[in-house]
Design an enzyme around this catalytic site. Structure first.
Site: not given
Ligand SMILES: [Zn+2]
Length: 241
Positions: A60, A205
């Site tokens: 992400d 992430h």
């Molecule tokens: Zn996010």
């Protein structure tokens, strides 16, 4: 003979009459089901049942000018496809990374334009940000994402409904590495290896402020999972399996 035919006709019509309310009920339910809330809720996934050894890695908040490339190098080294839930504003800053992600067989998902915090007040802003990000990704790649991940995974019926109206599935996760919080390499590794099962969606992430241990953890996680027989797929492939 005539009387028998007449009687048969009568039985047929009384049968129709008796079941008419039932048919009307079925018809109204099926029409409602086509546009109703159930479809929206069915549009939200955190994992997939019954998919033999398949798992999906997701990343992400990118693309990030440096960190995403390091992760892409590792994924390439092990021939592992992944799904990147990108922010529109970062996609516009790093179009070359978005192009690389597509070229190397990864999937792009939509994560809003600016990591918009979700509240009931900005529900229409959410819709605008999804569309804006979709247009940015389309301009770079001529590809329209079909997966949406709300920032922080906050999803309610309104969000699911907006996503469905824009033809998106909402993708959450069921393994959270907490790598954004500068979690140590070994903790990330343990979190994944101790909990992974077929059909899981793992949250990482590729854009983290400050030090990130994501890449180092992937160097351990990917070979171990391959050894155990897991098959890496994009989220869309996981949902289709
Ligand atoms: Zn996010």
């Amino acid at each position: 003979m005539k009387n028998i035919k007449k009687r048969e006709k009568m039985y047929f019509y009384s049968f129709l009459l008796a079941f008419l309310p039932f048919f009307i009920l079925i018809l109204s339910l099926s029409v409602k089901g086509g546009v109703g809330e159930r479809k929206d809720i069915a549009n939200v996934y955190s994992h997939k049942e019954n998919c033999d050894m398949k798992i999906a890695l997701t990343f992400d908040d990118g693309p990030h000018g440096v960190k995403t490339a390091v992760i892409l190098d590792i994924l390439k080294k092990y021939s592992v496809p992944a799904t990147f839930f990108v922010l529109g504003e970062n996609a516009e800053k790093h179009p070359e990374i978005i192009k690389r992600e597509i070229k190397e067989g990864h999937e792009i998902g939509n994560h809003t334009y600016s990591h918009l915090a979700i509240s009931e007040k900005n529900i229409s802003g959410m819709r605008d940000e999804i569309i804006k990000t979709e247009n940015s990704v389309y301009e770079i790649t001529e590809y329209r994402p079909k997966l949406f991940r709300p920032p922080e995974g906050r999803c309610n019926e309104n969000i699911a409904s907006i996503a469905a109206s824009l033809d998106y599935s909402v993708i959450l996760w069921n393994i959270d590495t907490r790598d954004w919080a500068h979690t140590s390499r070994d903790c990330i590794v343990d979190m994944v290896l101790n909990n992974i099962e077929s059909g899981d969606i793992v949250l990482f992430h590729d854009a983290v402020s400050g030090k990130s241990n994501t890449a180092d953890a992937l160097e351990i996680i990917i070979p171990k999972l391959k050894e155990k027989g897991y098959i890496f797929v994009t989220v869309s492939e996981l949902l289709e399996s």
